[in-house]
Write a protein that holds these residues in place. Structure first.
Motif: not given
Length: 297
Positions: A263-269
């Motif tokens: 979920l690295t790409s979703r950390l900003g969410d």
């Protein structure tokens, strides 16, 4: 730290005072205690606890399957973590007038600021589904009278919800709203209104606060709080909105995890750990623990 330091009677008095101003009160729906704390942190006036959300939380449809014990227990967990007044959906009162009376006292004990009792038959259906049926006016009136007679705190808000609009039309809803106010209802919740003009008709018919249900994908158009305030609405609830958004985000994250392996790409969410700790007031717990645990070996 732990739970709200504002007492339940104080929250009820706060709700009454807020309604007396005539200003519209915004009550987003909390799907758990943590979301109730977020509603308070973001500056809203109150917390709504939806029967549909409580049912969904148990993996059940909103067709009257939950019990008073389940609703009161979960509502207490939500209400006690916030200084805001919380209103809960009490469905049909979980039975006949004597059951309604017990429901009111149980919800008072659970720390709620108020509830609404509806005029559907048992078992009930979601207010924005077709195929609903309502009880006769005599039964609806007895439910509200039982609720009003049973409460021990006069500031506990007894709201009457009527679902008759979708079955018999607006004129019938206006007549029933008037009768429920005469029975002692402190506020009116006209379910599944379709237009601002319909809300305005209910507002003109009664001299108590009126609630508007802004639930997505239902019978009512999603009006802004400004539009609702302009026609005299006093409370706007957004019962399932946060749950729907949270579940949509959770599904999206699971799909990302399945496709990308992390979920690295979703950390900003995500809510950051520091934001969660701030919401939970970790610092107060740390201070409390260090101030009493003074034993040295």
């Amino acid at each position: 730290m732990l739970y709200s330091t504002t007492t339940a009677p104080a929250k009820r008095a706060r709700l009454r005072a807020s309604l007396a101003t005539g200003n519209l009160q915004r009550f987003p729906g909390a799907f758990n205690p943590l979301s109730a704390k977020l509603i308070e942190q973001e500056g809203f006036e109150g917390v709504y606890i939806s029967g549909a959300v409580l049912s969904a939380d148990l993996g059940l449809p909103d067709i009257g399957l939950t019990t008073l014990t389940e609703v009161a227990g979960r509502a207490q967990q939500i209400a006690r973590v916030t200084d805001l007044p919380a209103i809960v959906d009490a469905d049909t009162g979980f039975g006949e007038p004597m059951n309604v009376a017990r429901t009111i006292q149980t919800l008072e004990d659970a720390g709620l600021a108020g509830c609404h009792i509806e005029d559907q038959v048992n078992p009930k259906r979601c207010g924005h589904l077709d195929g609903k049926a309502v009880v006769g006016l005599d039964v609806a009136v007895r439910r509200i009278k039982a609720a009003v007679d049973a409460r021990r705190d006069p500031d506990f808000l007894v709201m009457a919800r009527t679902d008759v609009r979708a079955i018999e039309g607006l004129d019938a809803a206006v007549d029933r709203a008037k009768a429920l106010v005469d029975a002692g209802a402190d506020a009116i919740f006209p379910e599944a209104m379709r237009t601002l003009a319909e809300f305005a008709a209910i507002r003109a018919a009664v001299d108590v606060p009126v609630l508007a249900n802004m639930t997505e994908f239902g019978k009512s158009e999603l009006f802004t709080v400004e539009q609702l305030a302009d026609v005299g609405i006093n409370i706007a609830i957004f019962p399932v909105s946060l749950l729907r958004i949270a579940m949509g985000a959770a599904r999206s994250a699971l799909r990302t995890l399945a496709e990308e392996g992390s979920l690295t790409s979703r950390l900003g969410d995500m809510q950051h750990r520091s934001e969660l700790y701030e919401l939970l007031d970790y610092e107060s717990y740390n201070h409390f623990d260090s101030s009493i645990f003074t034993y040295e070996p």
